[in-house]
Scaffold this active site. Sequence first.
Site, short mmCIF file in Angstrom:
data_model
loop_
_atom_site.label_atom_id
_atom_site.label_comp_id
_atom_site.label_asym_id
_atom_site.label_seq_id
_atom_site.Cartn_x
_atom_site.Cartn_y
_atom_site.Cartn_z
N ASP A 1 0.84 -1.21 0.00
CA ASP A 1 0.00 0.00 0.00
C ASP A 1 0.87 1.25 0.00
OD1 ASP A 1 -2.15 -1.67 0.39
OD2 ASP A 1 -2.20 -1.33 2.57
N ARG A 2 0.26 2.34 -0.38
CA ARG A 2 0.97 3.62 -0.39
C ARG A 2 1.58 3.93 1.00
NH1 ARG A 2 -1.73 9.48 -1.43
NH2 ARG A 2 0.20 10.61 -1.67
#
Length: 235
Positions: free
Chosen positions: A100-101
């Site tokens: 994920d970011r």
Amino acid sequence: MRLDRYLREAGCGTRSEVQRLMRDGRVEVDGVRIRERGVQLRAGATVMLDGKVVRPWGLRVMAFHKPVGLITAVRDANLPTIYEVLPFGPDRMLPVGRLDRATEGLLILTNDGTLLHRLTDPKRHVEKEYLAWVEPEIREDAVSRLREPLDIGRGEITRPAVLAELTDAGAVRLIITEGKNHQVRRMLKAVGHEVKRLQRTRVGCVHLGDLPVSGHRDLTEEEERGLRSETGLLK
Ligand code: URA
């Protein structure tokens, strides 16, 4: 082949980056520092950048320390991707799975399609290890629930974590064998906790170790063999 092209094809940088490396005296051929980009390489020449041998690109597998804030994608219209900090593009190396970011840590990169497919194949159950810092403070009963199948919503039930324990630093160490979307965050949410920081520290036999944030390195032969054997590509 010309030296500057060899360096580009070996992933040392773009045309102008390679020129700069040579101008700065960081490139040697057979022990001789070379600054002129037009030099032709003889077959079998040893090319070194900063004292390290530069290999032709070939099939490669790398470890990358993904920083927080970049998305694991080949391109995006709005958000910066991992290729902002890598000296090569998705035409060279693709990410294996996704972080994920807001997640940092170990991302495997490769241009070996078979290995990529095996590592992301849900049937293969390659171990992934994470450290998660959560709120509110987590207790042992919540940690032990992670070692059982968990309903993480949208009809998805996880396989039990291989390991879930509290570290001395107050993080939850979690080893899982799946890669469902946002899995670690959703598992911790299912036991009542929000993840504040998430770091992946291992994929199969490959450890993040002290690789600096945004840094990358080729896997050692032993690591590469290990990944191939864990995914059934080596007997
Ligand atoms: N689990 C998550 O929640 N996020 C990741 O990036 C990886 C695993």
